[in-house]
Design an enzyme around this catalytic site. Structure first.
Site, PDB file in Angstrom:
ATOM      1  N   SER A  50       0.834  -1.203   0.000  1.00 13.82           N
ATOM      2  CA  SER A  50       0.000   0.000   0.000  1.00 13.82           C
ATOM      3  C   SER A  50       0.869   1.254   0.000  1.00 13.82           C
ATOM      4  O   SER A  50       1.794   1.370   0.811  1.00 13.82           O
ATOM      5  CB  SER A  50      -0.895  -0.025   1.234  1.00 13.82           C
ATOM      6  OG  SER A  50      -1.671   1.127   1.238  1.00 13.82           O
ATOM      7  N   GLY A  51       0.605   2.142  -0.916  1.00 14.30           N
ATOM      8  CA  GLY A  51       1.355   3.394  -0.997  1.00 14.30           C
ATOM      9  C   GLY A  51       2.591   3.278  -1.866  1.00 14.30           C
ATOM     10  O   GLY A  51       3.349   4.239  -2.004  1.00 14.30           O
ATOM     11  N   THR A  99      -1.549   2.356  -8.096  1.00  9.63           N
ATOM     12  CA  THR A  99      -2.643   3.047  -8.789  1.00  9.63           C
ATOM     13  C   THR A  99      -2.089   4.125  -9.711  1.00  9.63           C
ATOM     14  O   THR A  99      -2.535   4.275 -10.858  1.00  9.63           O
ATOM     15  CB  THR A  99      -3.609   3.651  -7.756  1.00  9.63           C
ATOM     16  OG1 THR A  99      -3.992   2.595  -6.877  1.00  9.63           O
ATOM     17  CG2 THR A  99      -4.825   4.236  -8.399  1.00  9.63           C
ATOM     18  N   ASN A 136      -1.173   5.400   3.149  1.00  8.29           N
ATOM     19  CA  ASN A 136      -1.384   6.075   1.861  1.00  8.29           C
ATOM     20  C   ASN A 136      -2.615   6.974   1.981  1.00  8.29           C
ATOM     21  O   ASN A 136      -3.659   6.529   2.443  1.00  8.29           O
ATOM     22  CB  ASN A 136      -1.616   4.996   0.772  1.00  8.29           C
ATOM     23  CG  ASN A 136      -1.790   5.593  -0.601  1.00  8.29           C
ATOM     24  OD1 ASN A 136      -1.763   6.810  -0.777  1.00  8.29           O
ATOM     25  ND2 ASN A 136      -1.942   4.729  -1.596  1.00  8.29           N
ATOM     26  N   SER A 189      -5.444   5.508  -0.562  1.00  9.39           N
ATOM     27  CA  SER A 189      -5.240   4.061  -0.659  1.00  9.39           C
ATOM     28  C   SER A 189      -6.449   3.383  -1.305  1.00  9.39           C
ATOM     29  O   SER A 189      -7.599   3.660  -0.939  1.00  9.39           O
ATOM     30  CB  SER A 189      -5.019   3.520   0.754  1.00  9.39           C
ATOM     31  OG  SER A 189      -4.815   2.142   0.674  1.00  9.39           O
ATOM     32  N   SER A 190      -6.158   2.534  -2.294  1.00  9.33           N
ATOM     33  CA  SER A 190      -7.267   1.816  -2.941  1.00  9.33           C
ATOM     34  C   SER A 190      -7.697   0.721  -1.973  1.00  9.33           C
ATOM     35  O   SER A 190      -6.879  -0.122  -1.613  1.00  9.33           O
ATOM     36  CB  SER A 190      -6.798   1.171  -4.240  1.00  9.33           C
ATOM     37  OG  SER A 190      -6.001   2.064  -4.962  1.00  9.33           O
ATOM     38  N   GLY A 198      -1.074  -5.174  -2.584  1.00  8.39           N
ATOM     39  CA  GLY A 198       0.151  -5.986  -2.463  1.00  8.39           C
ATOM     40  C   GLY A 198       0.121  -6.811  -1.184  1.00  8.39           C
ATOM     41  O   GLY A 198      -0.834  -6.767  -0.403  1.00  8.39           O
ATOM     42  N   GLU A 256       0.493  -7.970   2.433  1.00  5.67           N
ATOM     43  CA  GLU A 256       0.372  -7.164   3.652  1.00  5.67           C
ATOM     44  C   GLU A 256       0.827  -7.965   4.864  1.00  5.67           C
ATOM     45  O   GLU A 256       0.354  -9.077   5.091  1.00  5.67           O
ATOM     46  CB  GLU A 256      -1.083  -6.694   3.837  1.00  5.67           C
ATOM     47  CG  GLU A 256      -1.477  -5.663   2.805  1.00  5.67           C
ATOM     48  CD  GLU A 256      -2.846  -5.038   3.035  1.00  5.67           C
ATOM     49  OE1 GLU A 256      -3.590  -5.521   3.895  1.00  5.67           O
ATOM     50  OE2 GLU A 256      -3.147  -4.046   2.319  1.00  5.67           O
TER      51      GLU A 256
HETATM   52  N1  ATP Z   1       5.135   8.047 -10.023  1.00  2.00           N
HETATM   53  C1  ATP Z   1       4.747   8.816  -9.015  1.00  2.00           C
HETATM   54  N2  ATP Z   1       5.065  10.128  -9.058  1.00  2.00           N
HETATM   55  C2  ATP Z   1       4.685  10.939  -8.048  1.00  2.00           C
HETATM   56  N3  ATP Z   1       4.023  10.520  -6.964  1.00  2.00           N
HETATM   57  C3  ATP Z   1       3.663   9.235  -6.888  1.00  2.00           C
HETATM   58  C4  ATP Z   1       4.012   8.315  -7.907  1.00  2.00           C
HETATM   59  N4  ATP Z   1       3.549   7.109  -7.548  1.00  2.00           N
HETATM   60  C5  ATP Z   1       2.913   7.288  -6.356  1.00  2.00           C
HETATM   61  N5  ATP Z   1       2.994   8.553  -5.970  1.00  2.00           N
HETATM   62  C6  ATP Z   1       2.464   9.112  -4.705  1.00  2.00           C
HETATM   63  O1  ATP Z   1       2.217   8.064  -3.833  1.00  2.00           O
HETATM   64  C7  ATP Z   1       0.859   8.040  -3.424  1.00  2.00           C
HETATM   65  C8  ATP Z   1       0.402   6.612  -3.287  1.00  2.00           C
HETATM   66  O2  ATP Z   1       0.356   6.018  -4.528  1.00  2.00           O
HETATM   67  P1  ATP Z   1      -0.788   5.001  -4.958  1.00  2.00           P
HETATM   68  O3  ATP Z   1      -2.070   5.450  -4.477  1.00  2.00           O
HETATM   69  O4  ATP Z   1      -0.572   4.699  -6.348  1.00  2.00           O
HETATM   70  O5  ATP Z   1      -0.369   3.755  -4.086  1.00  2.00           O
HETATM   71  P2  ATP Z   1      -0.964   2.309  -4.187  1.00  2.00           P
HETATM   72  O6  ATP Z   1       0.189   1.410  -4.441  1.00  2.00           O
HETATM   73  O7  ATP Z   1      -2.053   2.293  -5.126  1.00  2.00           O
HETATM   74  O8  ATP Z   1      -1.471   2.100  -2.721  1.00  2.00           O
HETATM   75  P3  ATP Z   1      -2.759   1.292  -2.263  1.00  2.00           P
HETATM   76  O9  ATP Z   1      -2.393  -0.136  -2.311  1.00  2.00           O
HETATM   77  O10 ATP Z   1      -2.957   1.783  -0.888  1.00  2.00           O
HETATM   78  O11 ATP Z   1      -3.807   1.682  -3.146  1.00  2.00           O
HETATM   79  C9  ATP Z   1       0.121   8.767  -4.483  1.00  2.00           C
HETATM   80  O12 ATP Z   1      -1.028   9.377  -3.983  1.00  2.00           O
HETATM   81  C10 ATP Z   1       1.152   9.790  -4.934  1.00  2.00           C
HETATM   82  O13 ATP Z   1       1.095  10.909  -4.093  1.00  2.00           O
HETATM   83 MG    MG Z   2      -3.985   2.115  -5.051  1.00  2.00          MG
END
Ligand code: ATP
Ligand code: MG
Length: 1076
Positions: free
Chosen positions: A107-108, A112, A157, A160-161, A387, A389
């Site tokens: 997560s984070g 996404t 996050n 977070s999705s 991912g 956990e």
């Molecule tokens: N390539 C990137 N460039 C800039 N910021 C990013 C990038 N990737 C992620 N981030 C930052 O990290 C935060 C978390 O990313 P994201 O929501 O994609 O995580 P995730 O892997 O989907 O987490 P979850 O499993 O909780 O959904 C985003 O809101 C953004 O602020």
């Molecule tokens: Mg996500």
């Protein structure tokens, strides 16, 4: 701008972990760190992309970057997610291979964001057009909607999705997007009712309360204040960098673009409001006679509002919170709910309501974005799923999530490692078998239908009797005790009996990514996911159509006594479908890594990264790549690509491709350990060797390009020269022709001029000659004619009449005259006609005038000849009158037209004048009424005037008594004036017998006739003298003794029309005559 042509250019650390030397965990992490410090967040392991979350926006996603990576080979540029997206899109478009992009990480870690980057890249490089752009826009805009309802702020996050998402994007044969299908996995619905400390509920609740208009909130019966709602955690309601109000507008807009109708949006918001209201319903215990507590709704206001919002009868819902009906074997039993059970029922309803709403949203989005065309399409799947956990306290959700990750690892192993090894065996390549952990055994531990953990959990949930989480753990302890990946304190496996890190209420699984301790508490409940039927029936009774749609099992007509499938069962089934789907596609991996726990940029926590590197199995991944060969290619394509590096293979190798490649590699002095010959492919161990070959190829291509350029330029110049030469010949030919034509034309015209002069000169000579001859001939002829004439005349003169000429002349004259006279025939016989033809010949001048005169006289004579004697006498009188008076007396012209009647009194017929008639013996020539002017006053008295051949008589008008009779010989003269009056004086000869009577001054209307007749008698009678006629305006009249002067003057208009005579004095009578 710097143009990169290879992954190796300006490399920070190594861009591909396969090239790492030495390879161990430390160097791996160090490589990641050094690249991260230089903002290089992407690193490859072969074709797998490792993505580090930068936690800040980097300028590497610009449209220029998209163009840079578009249509470039994977290794050509520095590692980037765009390279992977481009590779996947091109092999989908050009090689017709369905693709899936598997994005994993904790997560984070940026999954996404990565999925959005892939989608936006594909959207940027695929086709354009109105329809295509609409599809793209809808696909991209589905993200904000799902994120609002499915994402939440967590400790790890801020966005977070809280659900797993797999999206199939469908393309046509050209690579244009047609639509998509989204699948969602396991929404974390427990968050609706309760959030861990420092976390929030799903974004939509906060967005609605912050962003909706006052009007909307009023309709939804909501208050803007978060603190009014039990389900919303307050300590972290506001998140830094998140503008909920703006996000709400974005979501509304996105829903509109995706195709939600306005009433659908309203319904969705009503359900969201209903969840909030539901959270505010509280219960209080009420003691019953039987000693049990029964729950009652504390404050019914929220309940009432919620019921109003959804159109549910309040009493029905109230009852559903207090009683529970159990149906078994056609029997219905109703039991009361205590306060705890009522709260449980309320939360279960809220969770179910929200998760079903979320699933409905996904279905509704799918309806909008599904591909319209039924044609065969290619698919690119993007999997953004939670991912692995490992928390301190792991529950049912983590168990499910980790199970999913185990399955994904399986796919990875199956598709990458196993496939790789199998290919080596297939290609007969010597293979030092690399030991890798196959996690199939763990998957089996969880999903085995007989003794898998999920199967046992289901069994426990369905079993009659008392079922608790502990009984479930007991069961696991019995059945899984021997499994090498299962650990539990109470299992029959004695080795864990003393393991104090393993509490009694927990079990531990050795996942491929590490050991995870699960607390069994809540497993049974969460797996059951029970919603009392009374509640679902109450929901079905709502008038809110979407609500009814979400609770179809509440329909009393379709009562199903079968238990609904458990959460674990459902998840297993959907993961199974997903795996099958993924297996049919070409996988592309993005492994996301989170650099620190603080969600900030520039911090790289080694331990955290190391942990992720381990459980993502990245080291294993590199080892497999390095143990094997980094690059493989069929001999034909390898030879085709590199044949220019060796003189023997260039330009054409005649023989088997494998031999060609062998010759080529030997010629290029590639060390033999760097490659191996497979059956159909050449395997290159090190990417560096490949890059070297590529580099040499590029140099060679440059030489070849120069050669081609040279030859081309030579060919072009020669062609140009030949063309010029050809053109010059053509131009010269045309010019010569033109010059010759000009010259010829000049010569021709000159010769023509000369010819014409000569011909002219010759012709003139001939003409002159001919004229001369003609004149000679004419002269001769004339002379001969004259001579002959003379001769003939001389000979024939005696035969001609001497006056022939005269005759002819006369004849001609006669003809002319005849014609002339005939021409005169047109003239009329009227004496009044003055016309006369013009003279035709000059010589006739005198004759013509004379002839006119004679003709006129003749026609007058003719005219006269027609007259009778009387008429003749009348005309003679008229003629005489003319001779006497014309141009002398003004009265004359008026008399011309009056015929001279003579007898105006008709004395013969009138008996009155019989006496008079008898008194006059002779024929009366004239009888008229006249006025005799009295000398005394100038007034006239009427008298009858008669004229005979010998005398004139004056008689009384009334009686006809003759007063005076005067023989005409006594009449000396007659005097008249020159004017238009009718006065006349008859003067008697002095000494005559009548002279004693004195002269007579008379006036008559027929003065001209009287005087003319008097004059005529004088003319015709031979015995008498001519009567003098004196015409003057003043004359003397002898009245007996005195002579009186009669004077005529022109009177004014006073006088009237007739002349008036006045006596002026004794000697003067004045006659005033009216002016003409
Ligand atoms: N390539 C990137 N460039 C800039 N910021 C990013 C990038 N990737 C992620 N981030 C930052 O990290 C935060 C978390 O990313 P994201 O929501 O994609 O995580 P995730 O892997 O989907 O987490 P979850 O499993 O909780 O959904 C985003 O809101 C953004 O602020
Ligand atoms: Mg996500």
């Amino acid at each position: 701008m710097e143009v990169k042509t290879s992954l190796l250019d300006n490399m920070i650390g190594v861009g591909d972990m396969v090239l790492l030397e030495p390879l161990n965990e430390d160097s791996f992490i160090e490589n990641l760190r050094s690249r991260f410090d230089h903002n290089e967040i992407y690193t490859y392991i072969g074709s797998v992309v490792i993505s580090m979350n930068p936690y800040r926006s980097l300028p590497i996603y610009t449209p220029q970057k998209v163009e840079e990576y578009r249509n470039r080979n994977f290794y050509e540029l520095s590692p980037h997610i765009y390279a992977l997206a481009d590779e996947a899109y091109r092999s989908l478009r050009d090689q017709d291979k369905d693709q899936c992009i598997l994005i994993t990480g904790e997560s984070g870690a940026g999954k996404t964001e990565a999925s959005k980057l892939v989608m936006s890249y594909v959207a940027a490089v695929c086709g354009k057009g109105q329809e295509v752009n609409k599809v793209k826009e809808q696909l991209l805009q589905s993200n904000p909607v799902l994120e609002a309802f499915g994402n939440a702020k967590t400790m790890r996050n801020d966005n977070s999705s809280r659900f797993g998402k797999y999206m199939d994007i469908e393309f046509d044969f050209k690579g244009d997007p047609l639509g998509g299908v989204i699948s969602n996995y396991l929404l974390e619905k427990s968050r609706v009712c309760k959030q861990p400390r420092g976390e929030r509920n799903f974004h939509i609740f906060y967005q609605l309360l912050s962003g909706a208009s006052d009007d909307t909130l009023l309709k939804l019966k909501l208050d803007r204040d978060f603190s009014k709602y039990n389900y919303l955690s307050l300590d972290s309601a506001n998140v830094n960098g998140l503008d909920d109000a703006a996000s709400f507008r974005t979501v509304r807009n996105a829903m509109q673009i995706v195709g939600f109708m306005e009433d659908e949006v309203q319904s969705v918001l009503e359900l969201v409001a209903a969840v909030l209201k539901l959270g505010n319903i509280e219960f209080k215990p009420e003691s019953r006679v039987n000693g049990f507590d029964e729950s009652r709704v504390k404050d019914k206001n929220d309940l009432k509002e919620m019921c109003e919002l959804l159109g549910i009868e309040q009493s029905v819902l109230e009852r559903a919170f207090s009683y529970r009906t159990v149906e078994a074997k056609m029997e219905k039993m109703s039991t009361t709910l205590n306060v705890a059970q009522a709260y449980y029922a309320r939360d279960a309803l809220a969770k179910n309501l929200y998760s079903r709403l979320f699933s409905w949203l996904v279905t509704r989005i799918n309806e909008s974005i599904k591909a319209q065309a039924k044609t065969r399409h290619k698919v690119m799947g993007v999997l953004d799923i939670y991912g692995f956990e490992i928390f301190e306290d792991n529950s049912f959700e983590q168990f499910i999530i980790n199970y999913c990750n185990e399955k994904l690892q399986q796919i990875f192993i199956e598709l990458t490692l196993r496939e790789e090894q199998e290919e080596y065996i297939r290609e007969d390549i010597e293979w030092t078998n690399i030991v890798y952990f196959n996690n199939a055994v763990i998957c089996d531990l969880i999903e085995n239908n007989q003794n898998g953990i999920l199967a046992m959990l289901d069994e426990e949930c369905l079993r009659p009797g008392t079922v608790t989480d502990d009984t479930f753990l007991d069961k696991l302890n019995t059945i899984c005790a021997e499994h090498q990946h299962f650990e539990s304190r109470l299992s029959k496996n004695s080795k864990f009996l003393t393991d104090h890190s393993l509490p009694h209420s927990c079990f531990r699984i050795q996942h491929y990514a590490g050991k995870v301790l699960y607390r069994v508490e809540g497993f049974v409940d969460k797996n059951n996911d029970l919603l009392y039927r009374d509640l679902s029936q109450a929901m079905y009774k709502a008038t809110h159509s979407l609500m009814r749609q979400l609770f179809p099992e509440g329909n009393p007509a379709k009562v199903n006594l079968k238990r609904p499938p458990t959460a674990g069962f459902q998840f297993k089934a959907s993961v199974g479908v997903l795996m099958k789907n993924l297996q049919t596609k070409n996988p592309n991996y993005i492994r996301c890594i989170k650099p620190n726990d603080k969600k900030v940029a520039h911090i790289f926590t080694d331990s955290l990264v190391c942990h992720q590197v381990r459980y993502l199995g990245l080291m294993e991944n590199v080892r497999v790549r390095r143990a094997g060969y980094a690059f493989r290619q069929p001999y034909e394509s390898c030879l085709k690509r590199y044949k220019m590096l060796c003189k023997t293979t260039w330009p054409q190798w005649r023989g088997p491709a494998r031999d060609g490649v062998a010759v080529l590699l030997t010629d290029c002095s590639v060390p033999t350990e760097e490659f191996a010959y497979g059956r159909s492919k050449i395997f290159i161990r090190n990417p560096r060797t490949l890059f070297t070959l590529e580099e040499r190829r590029r140099a060679c291509l440059e030489d070849l390009a120069t050669l081609i350029q040279k030859i081309y330029r030579g060919w072009k110049s020669r062609t140009h020269f030949l063309l010029l030469k050809k053109s010059q010949v053509v131009v010269a030919a045309w010019y010569r022709r033109y010059a010759q034509q000009n010259k010829y034309q000049k010569i021709k015209s000159a010769s023509l001029v000369m010819q014409s002069f000569i011909r002219g000169w010759k012709a003139r000579n001939i003409l002159r000659q001919l004229k001369y001859e003609k004149r000679c001939k004419e002269a001769v002829t004339t002379i001969a004619a004259y001579w002959h004439g003379t001769q003939v005349r001389r000979d024939y003169r005696k035969f001609f009449r001497a006056n022939a000429g005269k005759k002819i002349y006369n004849f001609t004259i006669q003809r002319i005259m005849q014609k002339y006279f005939l021409g005169l025939k047109t003239t009329t016989m009227s004496p009044m006609d003055n016309t006369w033809p013009a003279k035709p010949y000059g010589f006739l001048e005198g004759a013509h005038t004379e002839l006119r005169r004679i003709f006129h006289l003749w026609r007058c004579k003719k005219y006269r000849g027609q007259f009778t004697e009387e008429k003749k006498a009348v005309y003679e009188e008229k003629l005489e009158a003319s001779e006497i008076f014309k141009d002398k007396k003004a009265l004359y012209p008026s008399s011309v037209s009056q015929p001279f009647k003579g007898d105006y009194l008709e004395i013969q017929k009138n008996p009155k004048y019989q006496k008079l008639n008898s008194a006059v013996e002779e024929k009366v020539l004239l009888a008229d009424l006249v006025n005799k002017i009295n000398r005394a006053n100038g007034k006239g008295s009427p008298r009858l005037f008669l004229l005979t051949k010998s005398n004139f008589v004056l008689a009384d008008q009334k009686t006809g008594q003759v007063k005076t009779s005067v023989p005409l010989p006594d009449l000396a003269s007659v005097s008249v004036s020159t004017q238009s009056d009718g006065f006349f004086a008859l003067k008697l000869k002095e000494g005559s017998a009548s002279a004693s009577k004195g002269d007579f001054l008379l006036s008559s209307d027929h003065l001209i006739e009287i005087i003319t007749k008097l004059h005529r008698i004088g003319t015709t009678a031979a015995d008498r003298d001519q009567i003098n006629i004196d015409i003057s305006d003043e004359f003397l009249v002898q009245f007996k003794q005195d002579k009186v002067c009669v004077k005529f003057i022109q009177g004014g208009p006073k006088n009237g029309n007739s002349a008036a005579c006045k006596r002026k004095n004794n000697r003067l009578l004045e006659v005033s005559v009216p002016s003409p």
